[in-house]
Scaffold this motif. Structure first.
Motif, PDB file in Angstrom:
ATOM      1  N   GLY A  30      51.703  26.689  38.616  1.00 42.03           N
ATOM      2  CA  GLY A  30      50.549  26.797  37.662  1.00 42.03           C
ATOM      3  C   GLY A  30      49.215  26.688  38.271  1.00 42.03           C
ATOM      4  N   PHE A  31      49.145  27.376  39.338  1.00 44.47           N
ATOM      5  CA  PHE A  31      47.515  27.385  39.856  1.00 44.47           C
ATOM      6  C   PHE A  31      46.857  28.388  39.287  1.00 44.47           C
ATOM      7  CE2 PHE A  31      49.969  24.866  43.231  1.00 44.47           C
ATOM      8  CZ  PHE A  31      48.882  24.567  44.286  1.00 44.47           C
ATOM      9  N   GLU A  32      45.573  28.559  39.540  1.00 44.12           N
ATOM     10  CA  GLU A  32      44.633  29.375  39.203  1.00 44.12           C
ATOM     11  C   GLU A  32      44.255  30.176  40.395  1.00 44.12           C
ATOM     12  OE1 GLU A  32      41.546  27.223  37.083  1.00 44.12           O
ATOM     13  OE2 GLU A  32      40.767  26.869  39.042  1.00 44.12           O
ATOM     14  N   LEU A  33      43.922  31.428  40.111  1.00 43.77           N
ATOM     15  CA  LEU A  33      43.266  32.339  41.028  1.00 43.77           C
ATOM     16  C   LEU A  33      41.640  31.872  41.003  1.00 43.77           C
ATOM     17  CD1 LEU A  33      43.109  34.732  43.239  1.00 43.77           C
ATOM     18  CD2 LEU A  33      43.008  36.180  41.392  1.00 43.77           C
ATOM     19  N   ARG A  34      41.176  31.522  42.303  1.00 41.77           N
ATOM     20  CA  ARG A  34      39.583  31.087  42.136  1.00 41.77           C
ATOM     21  C   ARG A  34      39.029  32.050  42.964  1.00 41.77           C
ATOM     22  NH1 ARG A  34      40.359  24.629  43.598  1.00 41.77           N
ATOM     23  NH2 ARG A  34      41.464  24.073  41.243  1.00 41.77           N
ATOM     24  N   PHE A  35      39.605  32.968  43.776  1.00 44.51           N
ATOM     25  CA  PHE A  35      38.725  33.968  44.583  1.00 44.51           C
ATOM     26  C   PHE A  35      39.835  34.917  45.230  1.00 44.51           C
ATOM     27  CE2 PHE A  35      36.818  35.640  48.471  1.00 44.51           C
ATOM     28  CZ  PHE A  35      35.641  36.031  48.022  1.00 44.51           C
ATOM     29  N   SER A  36      39.407  36.170  45.185  1.00 44.43           N
ATOM     30  CA  SER A  36      40.251  37.246  45.985  1.00 44.43           C
ATOM     31  C   SER A  36      39.214  38.239  46.545  1.00 44.43           C
ATOM     32  CB  SER A  36      41.310  37.734  45.189  1.00 44.43           C
ATOM     33  OG  SER A  36      40.776  38.471  43.986  1.00 44.43           O
ATOM     34  N   GLU A  37      39.586  38.662  47.771  1.00 46.48           N
ATOM     35  CA  GLU A  37      38.890  39.793  48.395  1.00 46.48           C
ATOM     36  C   GLU A  37      39.417  40.876  49.223  1.00 46.48           C
ATOM     37  OE1 GLU A  37      35.394  41.668  49.299  1.00 46.48           O
ATOM     38  OE2 GLU A  37      35.207  39.994  48.005  1.00 46.48           O
ATOM     39  N   PRO A  38      39.167  42.212  48.748  1.00 46.39           N
ATOM     40  CA  PRO A  38      38.634  42.573  47.537  1.00 46.39           C
ATOM     41  C   PRO A  38      39.528  42.368  46.327  1.00 46.39           C
ATOM     42  CG  PRO A  38      39.649  44.270  48.828  1.00 46.39           C
ATOM     43  CD  PRO A  38      39.967  43.133  49.776  1.00 46.39           C
ATOM     44  N   VAL A  39      38.767  42.583  45.313  1.00 44.44           N
ATOM     45  CA  VAL A  39      39.409  41.958  43.993  1.00 44.44           C
ATOM     46  C   VAL A  39      40.691  42.938  43.845  1.00 44.44           C
ATOM     47  CG1 VAL A  39      39.082  42.183  41.433  1.00 44.44           C
ATOM     48  CG2 VAL A  39      37.317  41.476  42.955  1.00 44.44           C
ATOM     49  N   GLU A  40      40.466  44.122  44.088  1.00 48.29           N
ATOM     50  CA  GLU A  40      41.913  45.108  44.105  1.00 48.29           C
ATOM     51  C   GLU A  40      42.582  44.990  45.297  1.00 48.29           C
ATOM     52  OE1 GLU A  40      42.758  46.594  41.226  1.00 48.29           O
ATOM     53  OE2 GLU A  40      41.022  45.569  40.149  1.00 48.29           O
ATOM     54  N   ASP A  41      43.887  44.660  45.303  1.00 48.56           N
ATOM     55  CA  ASP A  41      44.543  44.707  46.736  1.00 48.56           C
ATOM     56  C   ASP A  41      44.177  43.767  47.731  1.00 48.56           C
ATOM     57  OD1 ASP A  41      46.854  45.236  48.083  1.00 48.56           O
ATOM     58  OD2 ASP A  41      46.071  46.864  49.080  1.00 48.56           O
ATOM     59  N   PRO A  42      43.691  42.588  47.304  1.00 50.79           N
ATOM     60  CA  PRO A  42      43.142  41.395  48.229  1.00 50.79           C
ATOM     61  C   PRO A  42      43.926  41.060  49.452  1.00 50.79           C
ATOM     62  CG  PRO A  42      44.028  40.310  46.469  1.00 50.79           C
ATOM     63  CD  PRO A  42      44.361  41.791  46.143  1.00 50.79           C
ATOM     64  N   PHE A  43      43.196  40.986  50.432  1.00 52.71           N
ATOM     65  CA  PHE A  43      43.811  40.453  51.817  1.00 52.71           C
ATOM     66  C   PHE A  43      43.586  39.050  52.030  1.00 52.71           C
ATOM     67  CE2 PHE A  43      39.751  41.963  52.984  1.00 52.71           C
ATOM     68  CZ  PHE A  43      39.080  40.962  53.412  1.00 52.71           C
ATOM     69  N   PHE A  44      42.776  38.364  51.084  1.00 51.68           N
ATOM     70  CA  PHE A  44      42.414  36.929  51.191  1.00 51.68           C
ATOM     71  C   PHE A  44      42.296  36.530  49.880  1.00 51.68           C
ATOM     72  CE2 PHE A  44      39.172  33.467  50.968  1.00 51.68           C
ATOM     73  CZ  PHE A  44      39.907  32.783  52.047  1.00 51.68           C
ATOM     74  N   LEU A  56      45.058  32.063  50.927  1.00 46.93           N
ATOM     75  CA  LEU A  56      46.051  32.881  51.479  1.00 46.93           C
ATOM     76  C   LEU A  56      45.496  34.166  52.279  1.00 46.93           C
ATOM     77  CD1 LEU A  56      47.967  32.934  47.825  1.00 46.93           C
ATOM     78  CD2 LEU A  56      48.468  31.213  49.975  1.00 46.93           C
ATOM     79  N   LYS A  57      45.982  34.465  53.425  1.00 44.08           N
ATOM     80  CA  LYS A  57      45.500  35.609  54.167  1.00 44.08           C
ATOM     81  C   LYS A  57      46.657  36.301  54.647  1.00 44.08           C
ATOM     82  CE  LYS A  57      42.040  37.188  56.945  1.00 44.08           C
ATOM     83  NZ  LYS A  57      41.950  38.560  56.895  1.00 44.08           N
ATOM     84  N   ALA A  58      46.451  37.460  54.543  1.00 48.05           N
ATOM     85  CA  ALA A  58      47.095  38.497  55.478  1.00 48.05           C
ATOM     86  C   ALA A  58      46.383  39.086  56.650  1.00 48.05           C
ATOM     87  CB  ALA A  58      47.524  39.533  54.149  1.00 48.05           C
ATOM     88  N   VAL A  59      47.011  38.778  57.785  1.00 50.25           N
ATOM     89  CA  VAL A  59      46.212  39.097  58.952  1.00 50.25           C
ATOM     90  C   VAL A  59      46.306  40.441  59.366  1.00 50.25           C
ATOM     91  CG1 VAL A  59      45.997  38.342  61.497  1.00 50.25           C
ATOM     92  CG2 VAL A  59      46.306  36.605  59.615  1.00 50.25           C
ATOM     93  N   ALA A  60      47.889  40.816  59.542  1.00 48.15           N
ATOM     94  CA  ALA A  60      48.076  42.318  60.062  1.00 48.15           C
ATOM     95  C   ALA A  60      49.445  42.281  59.722  1.00 48.15           C
ATOM     96  CB  ALA A  60      47.729  42.259  61.500  1.00 48.15           C
ATOM     97  N   PRO A  61      50.016  43.390  59.628  1.00 46.13           N
ATOM     98  CA  PRO A  61      51.460  43.804  59.581  1.00 46.13           C
ATOM     99  C   PRO A  61      52.361  43.023  60.525  1.00 46.13           C
ATOM    100  CG  PRO A  61      50.485  45.789  58.943  1.00 46.13           C
ATOM    101  CD  PRO A  61      49.459  44.905  59.638  1.00 46.13           C
TER     102      PRO A  61
END
Length: 115
Positions: A30-44, A56-61
């Motif tokens: 039940g959270f909301e998305l407050r920010f994503s970067e980039p908007v399409e396929d975000p890594f943060f 939430l952060k994807a650092v590297a594979p």
């Protein structure tokens, strides 16, 4: 020196798939998305609910999430969120299709004064 008031803390969780993480927090918790970067396929991304928010952060594979419970049995939590009625929260989560690995419970014991 004047003591400053802290407003909140935002833990940063390493995840392998930020879009999947966003879907989990939004659809199941039940959270909301407050920010994503980039908007399409975000890594943060920043997801939040009320005064709680997480990064939430994807650092590297090759950099995988490592939950605390996999590091040591005496450290099962990655984060602690206070809620007045954990039973109602568990019912809400179940209505969203979430199966909990353990029962939500009152901790510390209810006899301690909490706001």
């Amino acid at each position: 020196m004047e003591r400053q008031t802290l407003g909140a803390i935002s833990p940063c969780f390493i995840v392998s798939d930020v879009p999947a993480g966003i879907r989990f927090y939004v659809e199941r918790l039940g959270f909301e998305l407050r920010f994503s970067e980039p908007v399409e396929d975000p890594f943060f991304a920043i997801v939040g609910r009320d005064s709680v928010q997480l990064f939430l952060k994807a650092v590297a594979p090759t950099v995988l999430a490592q939950p605390n419970h996999t590091r040591h049995e005496w450290s099962p939590w990655d984060a602690f969120v206070y809620v007045k009625d954990p039973d109602s929260l568990a019912v809400e989560f179940a209505s969203r299709g979430l199966t909990l690995g353990m029962k939500l419970e009152n901790w510390p014991p209810a006899n301690l004064d909490r706001p």
